[in-house]
Design a protein around this motif. Structure first.
Motif, PDB file in Angstrom:
ATOM      1  N   LEU A 270      -0.804  13.469 -10.326  1.00  0.00           N
ATOM      2  CA  LEU A 270      -1.058  12.124 -10.196  1.00  0.00           C
ATOM      3  C   LEU A 270      -2.098  11.663  -9.145  1.00  0.00           C
ATOM      4  O   LEU A 270      -2.873  10.690  -9.399  1.00  0.00           O
ATOM      5  CB  LEU A 270       0.285  11.271  -9.929  1.00  0.00           C
ATOM      6  CG  LEU A 270       1.481  11.442 -10.844  1.00  0.00           C
ATOM      7  CD1 LEU A 270       2.681  10.787 -10.436  1.00  0.00           C
ATOM      8  CD2 LEU A 270       0.970  10.737 -12.135  1.00  0.00           C
ATOM      9  N   CYS A 271      -1.938  12.332  -8.136  1.00  0.00           N
ATOM     10  CA  CYS A 271      -3.323  12.159  -6.919  1.00  0.00           C
ATOM     11  C   CYS A 271      -4.465  12.534  -7.569  1.00  0.00           C
ATOM     12  O   CYS A 271      -5.607  11.659  -7.372  1.00  0.00           O
ATOM     13  CB  CYS A 271      -2.702  12.958  -5.821  1.00  0.00           C
ATOM     14  SG  CYS A 271      -1.553  12.433  -4.841  1.00  0.00           S
ATOM     15  N   ARG A 272      -4.763  13.709  -8.401  1.00  0.00           N
ATOM     16  CA  ARG A 272      -6.022  13.933  -8.822  1.00  0.00           C
ATOM     17  C   ARG A 272      -6.414  12.798  -9.992  1.00  0.00           C
ATOM     18  O   ARG A 272      -7.581  12.611 -10.317  1.00  0.00           O
ATOM     19  CB  ARG A 272      -5.961  15.108  -9.583  1.00  0.00           C
ATOM     20  CG  ARG A 272      -5.734  16.353  -8.462  1.00  0.00           C
ATOM     21  CD  ARG A 272      -6.644  16.425  -7.400  1.00  0.00           C
ATOM     22  NE  ARG A 272      -7.881  16.626  -8.237  1.00  0.00           N
ATOM     23  CZ  ARG A 272      -9.221  16.742  -7.519  1.00  0.00           C
ATOM     24  NH1 ARG A 272      -9.104  16.419  -6.055  1.00  0.00           N
ATOM     25  NH2 ARG A 272     -10.146  16.943  -8.325  1.00  0.00           N
ATOM     26  N   CYS A 273      -5.524  12.148 -10.758  1.00  0.00           N
ATOM     27  CA  CYS A 273      -5.562  11.211 -11.583  1.00  0.00           C
ATOM     28  C   CYS A 273      -6.089   9.911 -11.278  1.00  0.00           C
ATOM     29  O   CYS A 273      -6.596   8.853 -11.871  1.00  0.00           O
ATOM     30  CB  CYS A 273      -4.390  11.138 -12.427  1.00  0.00           C
ATOM     31  SG  CYS A 273      -4.228  12.571 -13.577  1.00  0.00           S
TER      32      CYS A 273
ATOM     33  N   ARG B  88      -5.920  10.546  -3.178  1.00  0.00           N
ATOM     34  CA  ARG B  88      -6.681  11.822  -3.605  1.00  0.00           C
ATOM     35  C   ARG B  88      -6.507  13.008  -2.687  1.00  0.00           C
ATOM     36  O   ARG B  88      -6.518  14.082  -2.905  1.00  0.00           O
ATOM     37  CB  ARG B  88      -8.007  11.539  -3.901  1.00  0.00           C
ATOM     38  CG  ARG B  88      -8.023  11.267  -5.475  1.00  0.00           C
ATOM     39  CD  ARG B  88      -9.499  11.208  -5.567  1.00  0.00           C
ATOM     40  NE  ARG B  88     -10.120  12.123  -6.310  1.00  0.00           N
ATOM     41  CZ  ARG B  88      -9.986  12.336  -7.574  1.00  0.00           C
ATOM     42  NH1 ARG B  88      -9.324  11.673  -8.545  1.00  0.00           N
ATOM     43  NH2 ARG B  88     -10.845  13.515  -8.095  1.00  0.00           N
ATOM     44  N   ASP B  89      -6.721  12.834  -1.552  1.00  0.00           N
ATOM     45  CA  ASP B  89      -6.965  13.783  -0.421  1.00  0.00           C
ATOM     46  C   ASP B  89      -5.618  14.622  -0.208  1.00  0.00           C
ATOM     47  O   ASP B  89      -5.508  15.728   0.522  1.00  0.00           O
ATOM     48  CB  ASP B  89      -7.424  13.425   1.069  1.00  0.00           C
ATOM     49  CG  ASP B  89      -6.652  12.399   1.526  1.00  0.00           C
ATOM     50  OD1 ASP B  89      -5.715  11.679   0.658  1.00  0.00           O
ATOM     51  OD2 ASP B  89      -6.725  11.961   2.835  1.00  0.00           O
ATOM     52  N   LYS B  90      -4.519  14.132  -0.702  1.00  0.00           N
ATOM     53  CA  LYS B  90      -3.140  14.704  -0.460  1.00  0.00           C
ATOM     54  C   LYS B  90      -2.709  15.532  -1.703  1.00  0.00           C
ATOM     55  O   LYS B  90      -1.895  16.228  -2.061  1.00  0.00           O
ATOM     56  CB  LYS B  90      -2.067  13.494  -0.498  1.00  0.00           C
ATOM     57  CG  LYS B  90      -1.989  12.997   0.850  1.00  0.00           C
ATOM     58  CD  LYS B  90      -0.753  11.982   0.761  1.00  0.00           C
ATOM     59  CE  LYS B  90      -0.767  11.189   2.432  1.00  0.00           C
ATOM     60  NZ  LYS B  90       0.491  10.662   2.452  1.00  0.00           N
ATOM     61  N   ALA B  91      -3.587  15.612  -2.675  1.00  0.00           N
ATOM     62  CA  ALA B  91      -3.253  16.424  -4.129  1.00  0.00           C
ATOM     63  C   ALA B  91      -3.060  18.014  -3.619  1.00  0.00           C
ATOM     64  O   ALA B  91      -2.319  18.650  -3.990  1.00  0.00           O
ATOM     65  CB  ALA B  91      -4.447  16.273  -4.861  1.00  0.00           C
TER      66      ALA B  91
ATOM     67  N   GLY C  21       0.786  -1.239   0.037  1.00  0.00           N
ATOM     68  CA  GLY C  21      -0.001   0.014  -0.024  1.00  0.00           C
ATOM     69  C   GLY C  21       0.723   1.058   0.126  1.00  0.00           C
ATOM     70  O   GLY C  21       0.240   2.297   0.019  1.00  0.00           O
ATOM     71  N   MET C  22       2.168   1.165  -0.206  1.00  0.00           N
ATOM     72  CA  MET C  22       2.977   2.448  -0.176  1.00  0.00           C
ATOM     73  C   MET C  22       2.497   3.392  -1.313  1.00  0.00           C
ATOM     74  O   MET C  22       2.188   4.672  -0.955  1.00  0.00           O
ATOM     75  CB  MET C  22       4.378   2.087  -0.026  1.00  0.00           C
ATOM     76  CG  MET C  22       5.480   3.202  -0.076  1.00  0.00           C
ATOM     77  SD  MET C  22       6.909   2.657   0.089  1.00  0.00           S
ATOM     78  CE  MET C  22       7.428   1.982  -1.362  1.00  0.00           C
ATOM     79  N   VAL C  23       2.229   2.812  -2.621  1.00  0.00           N
ATOM     80  CA  VAL C  23       2.134   3.664  -3.565  1.00  0.00           C
ATOM     81  C   VAL C  23       0.725   4.331  -3.385  1.00  0.00           C
ATOM     82  O   VAL C  23       0.403   5.738  -3.613  1.00  0.00           O
ATOM     83  CB  VAL C  23       2.077   2.968  -5.036  1.00  0.00           C
ATOM     84  CG1 VAL C  23       1.893   3.846  -6.035  1.00  0.00           C
ATOM     85  CG2 VAL C  23       3.417   2.548  -5.131  1.00  0.00           C
TER      86      VAL C  23
END
Length: 274
Positions: A264-267, A226-229, A218-220
């Motif tokens: 990348l978080c938003r995608c 998403r909440d870190k974007a 689960g590291m990636v």
């Protein structure tokens, strides 16, 4: 076992190599200081350095053995308390009395749903387990339940083995009641449980797999949640602004990395939650 004890292989290797080099250089420096830079000084320094390496190896081996014993007892105690937390009431009370029997002179008579009836000398008492998670704190209501059980079975006092936390106020209140109850704290139970049931190799392997599995899988997802974007984007914009203000060239690279992580978080699909 030694690899299980290590926090990081690279850092441990670096510390070990650095310590051994320090011993060797100190031995060489000592004889060079005494005799000057000569072949006898180098040979004597190497000999003393090798003796130092052997002494260090022996010391580290003994240290690892002591740490292994302590680790096995700590993990074994944690596992046993976890079993007591999930065990039926009679089994938990019986196990608590067995643990206390290692330190105190107890003669067990019979187990009930409320606790284990025991005899200590001429005194009869009730040994009970109050199963609580590690972060939970025992309250006065739990102590009253033990006192009620003591009165029901006609014993003079009770002993409550708490697998959670207990404040000094509650402990003092329990000891001064009409039916005194002595609190056995989690730390004492851990020590007794670890001594009675140290962790086996199989248990350590299962614990290692359980500990490493979430980090490996689960590291990636954790990095690209998403909440870190928004956080990544704020850091990226801040670093870019620092570059515009100061003109220092080492700001754009981490700023660009942060902004890329935000994209990348938003995608990503996002983490599903119940």
């Amino acid at each position: 076992m030694q690899s299980y004890l290590r926090k990081a292989r690279l850092s441990t290797l670096a510390d070990n190599v650095g310590l051994r080099l320090t011993i060797l250089l100190a031995a060489l420096g000592w004889f060079i200081y005494l005799w000057g830079l000569s072949l006898p000084a180098l040979l004597a320094g190497c000999a003393l350095g090798i003796m130092g390496q052997l002494a260090l190896t022996h010391y580290l081996r003994r240290t690892v053995d002591r740490r292994e014993v302590a680790l096995r007892r700590r993990l074994g105690g944690e596992l046993l308390l976890e079993e007591m937390l999930l065990a039926p009431a009679r089994q938990a009370h019986f196990q608590a009395a067995l643990l206390l029997g290692q330190r105190y002179p107890l003669t067990m008579e019979r187990v009930t749903e409320e606790g284990m009836l025991c005899r200590s000398g001429e005194e009869r008492l009730l040994v009970g387990c109050i199963p609580l998670p590690e972060g939970s704190e025992v309250g006065q209501g739990n102590i009253v339940a033990v006192q009620r059980a003591c009165r029901k079975h006609g014993v003079e006092r009770g002993v409550a083995c708490v697998t959670g936390r207990c404040s000094a106020k509650v402990e003092a209140w329990a000891a001064e009641g009409s039916i005194p109850v002595r609190i056995i704290r989690r730390e004492v139970l851990l020590a007794l449980a670890g001594q009675a049931s140290p962790a086996t190799d199989e248990q350590l392997i299962r614990l290692g797999k359980r500990k490493n599995r979430p980090a490996a899988t689960g590291m990636v997802q954790t990095i690209l949640r998403r909440d870190k974007a928004k956080t990544y984007m704020l850091y990226g914009v801040g670093l870019m602004l620092m570059y515009l203000v100061t003109g220092l060239r080492y700001y754009p690279i981490p700023g660009g990395v942060c902004m890329l992580l935000a994209v990348l978080c938003r995608c990503g699909k996002g983490e599903e939650r119940l």
